[in-house]
Enzyme design. Structure first.
Site, mmCIF file in Angstrom:
data_model
loop_
_atom_site.group_PDB
_atom_site.id
_atom_site.type_symbol
_atom_site.label_atom_id
_atom_site.label_comp_id
_atom_site.label_asym_id
_atom_site.label_seq_id
_atom_site.Cartn_x
_atom_site.Cartn_y
_atom_site.Cartn_z
ATOM 1 N N CYS B 88 55.417 70.800 39.061
ATOM 2 C CA CYS B 88 55.585 70.898 40.518
ATOM 3 C C CYS B 88 55.719 72.341 40.988
ATOM 4 C CB CYS B 88 56.783 70.073 40.970
ATOM 5 S SG CYS B 88 56.514 68.308 40.748
ATOM 6 N N CYS B 213 63.728 59.279 48.034
ATOM 7 C CA CYS B 213 62.543 59.794 47.330
ATOM 8 C C CYS B 213 61.573 60.422 48.325
ATOM 9 C CB CYS B 213 61.832 58.660 46.610
ATOM 10 S SG CYS B 213 62.919 57.665 45.567
ATOM 11 N N LYS B 340 60.510 65.842 51.117
ATOM 12 C CA LYS B 340 60.891 64.509 51.589
ATOM 13 C C LYS B 340 59.967 64.027 52.694
ATOM 14 C CE LYS B 340 63.306 60.814 52.252
ATOM 15 N NZ LYS B 340 62.064 60.152 52.631
ATOM 16 N N HIS B 344 54.506 65.862 49.503
ATOM 17 C CA HIS B 344 54.484 66.554 48.216
ATOM 18 C C HIS B 344 53.146 66.411 47.501
ATOM 19 C CE1 HIS B 344 55.754 68.413 44.612
ATOM 20 N NE2 HIS B 344 56.375 67.413 44.025
#
Lengths: 436, 399
Positions: B88, B213, B340, B344
């Site tokens: 990431c 998540c 959030k 992403h």
């Protein structure tokens, strides 16, 4: 299951072993030695002779007879296990139980001596399963009782009684490993043993455990037998085996929690759908996300066999840090010594949960998948799956013991892998876990 | 410690696509969209770029391997382009490659592009991937939420916090990001949520519910960097420079050594210490105007506030509940919605964070503009708490 039973047996009779025999009619692999997996999980020396026995419900008793003929010089671990595939809703499903039992045969502190053995063969097909049929085809049991049990058992029983020069009422423990209590009673009556000599078949506790049943019942009897008592063990399956054993003085020394504690320590599952899921009898839609390839790199699995099956990591000779997996450089950030690690087995060490989650998204036949970091007594931290816990049972600090389990299933290739999981801690001094 | 790259690299242009379920866009469209914005921002011709770094994580999922997709999409003149991947932290790695090349004097102007097209998988969530031929044999079959959920168990245990109280602080983290994203037109998830809705959401991996998540999105973001002398010529006297870039990958300690307590991210602390030193920051709490941290899960952001030194040990839950990291708080965090709610797209995320800080420093953040921030910190955590790559970039005004 076989590995767990073997670990329990070896807590009584420590290695060295000369051989490992795995007896089963439901061995996971037809052409890949299953005993070798058991030996690897026990981290036995490569010189150990390993072999499988199969073909009938007599697989384990026949293995014992062969060992008897071979003589007492060698020490062999016999692990018998069966997890019979059954059709959903069948009578066999209701009668069967999955179980394993193990004994060590040979020299050393003998707790019971196999005195005489006898065998008879008869191709009486009361049930069968082929390599392609998947499950058993079972015939009427009354025919089996009248033409099989009642006729064959007395033939071999009488032979060993005659050899020993004793009568049937001298038998203190008569072990009959047939699929239900009525058949066992018929066998006992046919042989003519005393009414109280028929050993509890554990039928109402765990069902019939297939080829493992004779050894399971023998292990149970061994926990109660007294020095000098005669034990008659029989096993049927296209014929009949009989083994006459006599408990030695050493049996008085051996009193440890065993078969019944394992069964009683198990978890009662009353949800039939969950039972089917556990058995793999339920076709589950894992979803698109599961469409990944889980092919096993056999080269790596072989090179790392002691790591994965034996759960052998390393301990640094300079800083004494245990670590898994063993690595070229020590994991201790203040050490990082090169090639400093000796073998260090984690399988038998107690541990506690350092972190955990209950994951409802991960792939498991019994959600949630519980996993986390596990801290081993004496050092070492492993991020691993847990087993035999349900939601709400695990917390930081929960004590755990290591259990050898199926790790991953490659359904595309019919292969599965094993590794260790952290399960509920064994009671002190007991190296067995519940399995039913 | 080496001298570092503080103020040796200027950012002269940035671009970022709308993140989200970009069903109608191909990676080429996303990359072009981000690039054209950056190019116009920098006011240069694309052929003035000397080299490029291209960040893509799931190469097999979307863009493909190597760097040539970038070269092809933008019809670059066969300049050197390198594909990078570091979980990431991939987007930040692309920026680091470009920044180091400029700082070294190897390039005058360089491009960092990050892109991910996740929504072509056909399912929700991230694709499963192999952990390596050996690791697959023993590592648990974890999911990202399950791996990060471990932080919740250990944090509650270490600081003796009731899980319900910890959940409330975690819910505030998500609530705040949803609030912030409402006004961000490029954000993926722009719906307001109540704290109760977040706390009572279906459980994914205890203690993480669905709203703990982050989103899984498509998107691209990029930066054009140059030597400060060139920046001065191109964009005038006021511009953004890189104050520090630090990377810290795990070395196995978290996975296998008792010294890690499981309640913090070890690599973030190492990277932060070095990043603050490189940037000349002695008191991050008073000097940082905003942060964009790796809030893949609410518990991650909570723990990171301590790892970055912005909360005292064990104080993150109360600081969060006190609004310290809200938009109007002392050190706002995720003013753009964060992972959030902005979303992403893995390879783009590090550059998206830099993009928000860049806009805020230049006073171009519109409705969500903060009052005169001078320094901003972007943080990525690739991997899982047990094994990860932490990347920190600190950006600031050149003056």
């Amino acid at each position: 299951m076989a590995v767990e039973a073997a670990r329990a047996a070896l807590s009584d009779a420590a290695p060295p072993l000369d051989a490992v025999c795995f007896a089963s009619t439901t061995a996971p692999f037809l052409d890949r030695q299953n005993a070798g997996v058991v030996a690897a999980a026990l981290d036995l020396p490569t010189a150990t002779h390993t072999y499988d026995m199969s073909g009938s419900q007599r697989a384990a008793t026949s293995a014992l007879i062969s060992l008897m003929h071979q003589g007492q010089g060698r020490r062999t671990l016999l692990a018998a296990a069966d997890a019979r595939p059954t059709r959903t809703g069948s009578v066999l499903e209701m009668l069967s139980g999955d179980a394993a039992a193990a004994i060590v045969v040979g020299s050393g502190a003998i707790i019971a001596e196999i005195v005489y053995v006898a065998s008879v063969h008869a191709d009486l097909v009361d049930h069968y399963r082929t390599t392609t049929s998947g499950t058993d085809y079972v015939l009427e049991e009354r025919w089996y009782r009248d033409e099989g049990v009642v006729k064959l058992t007395p033939i071999v029983a009488q032979r060993v009684l005659d050899d020993a020069g004793i009568a049937s009422h001298d038998i203190r423990h008569f072990i009959s490993a047939l699929p239900n209590p009525a058949l066992n009673a018929a066998a006992a009556k046919a042989v003519g043993v005393r009414e109280d000599a028929l050993a509890d078949s554990l039928f109402f506790k765990c069902g019939h455990a297939g080829a493992a049943q004779p050894i399971l019942l023998l292990a149970d009897v061994m926990e109660r037998a007294k020095p000098g008592e005669w034990i008659l063990l029989t096993g049927l399956g296209q014929g009949c085996d009989a083994l006459l054993l006599r408990a030695t003085e050493a049996i008085a020394e051996r009193r440890h929690a065993g078969v019944r504690d394992v069964i009683d320590g198990g978890r009662l599952e009353t949800n039939y759908v969950r039972f089917l899921s556990d058995k793999g009898a339920l076709e589950i839609d894992w979803g698109m996300r599961a469409e990944r390839d889980s092919r096993t790199a056999q080269t790596v699995a072989f090179n790392k066999s002691r790591d994965i099956y034996g759960f052998v990591g390393g301990i640094c000779q300079f800083c004494a840090t245990p670590q898994f997996p063993k690595s070229r450089r020590c994991v201790n950030p203040d050490c990082a010594a090169l090639d400093s690690q000796r073998d260090y087995r984690f399988a038998d060490r107690s541990a506690t949960v350092k972190s955990y989650t209950e994951d409802w998204m991960a792939f498991t036949r019994r959600p949630p998948l519980i996993y986390g970091n596990v801290s081993f007594e004496g050092g070492g931290n492993v991020f691993m799956e847990m087993c035999e816990f349900t939601s709400g049972e695990v917390g930081v600090g929960t004590p755990v013991s290591m259990k050898f389990r199926i790790k991953d299933i490659d359904e595309a290739r019919g292969f599965h892998r094993y590794f260790w999981k952290a399960g509920p801690a064994n009671a002190p001094g007991r190296n067995v876990g519940a399995h039913g | 410690m080496a001298e570092g790259i503080r103020d040796k690299v200027a950012i002269i242009g940035m671009g970022c696509t709308r993140f989200g379920e970009r069903w109608d866009a191909r990676p080429e469209d996303l990359v072009t969209e981000a690039f054209e914005e950056a190019l116009a921002d920098a006011g240069i011709d694309k052929d003035q770029i000397d080299a490029g770094w291209f960040g893509v994580f799931y190469d097999e999922q979307n863009v493909g391997k190597s760097a040539y997709p970038l070269s092809q999409y933008l019809r670059l003149q066969n300049i050197p382009v390198t594909r990078v991947e570091n979980l990431c932290a991939t987007g930040t790695e692309a920026l680091r490659g470009a920044a180091y090349a400029v700082a070294a004097g190897a390039c005058d102007i360089a491009l960092a592009m990050g892109c991910e097209k996740l929504k072509d998988t056909g399912f929700a969530g991230l694709p499963e991937r192999t952990k390596g031929t050996f690791e697959d044999l023993y590592q648990p079959g974890f999911t990202p939420p399950g791996a990060f959920a471990q932080l919740g168990a250990t944090y509650a245990y270490k600081h003796r916090i009731d899980m319900r109280d910890l959940k409330r602080a975690m819910a505030h983290v998500s609530w705040k990001s949803h609030e912030n994203a409402v006004s961000n037109e490029k954000a993926h998830l722009r719906r307001r949520l109540t704290v109760d809705a977040i706390m009572n959401a279906p459980m994914v991996a205890f203690p993480l519910g669905v709203f703990d998540c982050c989103g899984v999105s498509d998107g691209a973001a990029c930066a054009i960097v140059a030597r400060p002398e060139i920046a001065r010529e191109l964009v005038g006297p006021d511009f953004v420079t890189i104050k520090s870039m630090q990377l810290s990958p795990s070395n196995g300690v978290e996975m296998g050594h008792a010294s890690w307590d499981g309640a913090h991210t070890l690599t973030t602390r190492k990277a932060a210490e070095r990043a603050y030193a490189e940037a000349g920051i002695s008191d991050p709490r008073s000097e940082l105007g905003l942060t964009e941290v790796h809030d893949c899960f609410s518990i991650t952001e909570l723990v990171l506030m301590e790892d970055l030194g912005l909360s005292d040990e064990g104080r993150a839950p109360s600081d969060i509940l006190d609004g310290k990291f809200d938009h109007g708080g002392e050190i706002p965090c995720q003013v753009d919605g964060g992972l959030k709610c902005f979303g992403h797209p893995i390879g783009a995320s590090g550059l998206r964070m830099a993009y928000e800080i860049y806009l805020q420093l230049l006073g171009r953040a519109g409705k969500r503009q903060l009052k005169d921030p001078r320094l901003g910190l972007a943080h990525n955590l690739g991997g899982i708490p047990n094994r990860n790559v932490a990347a920190i970039s600190i950006l600031g005004l050149n003056t």
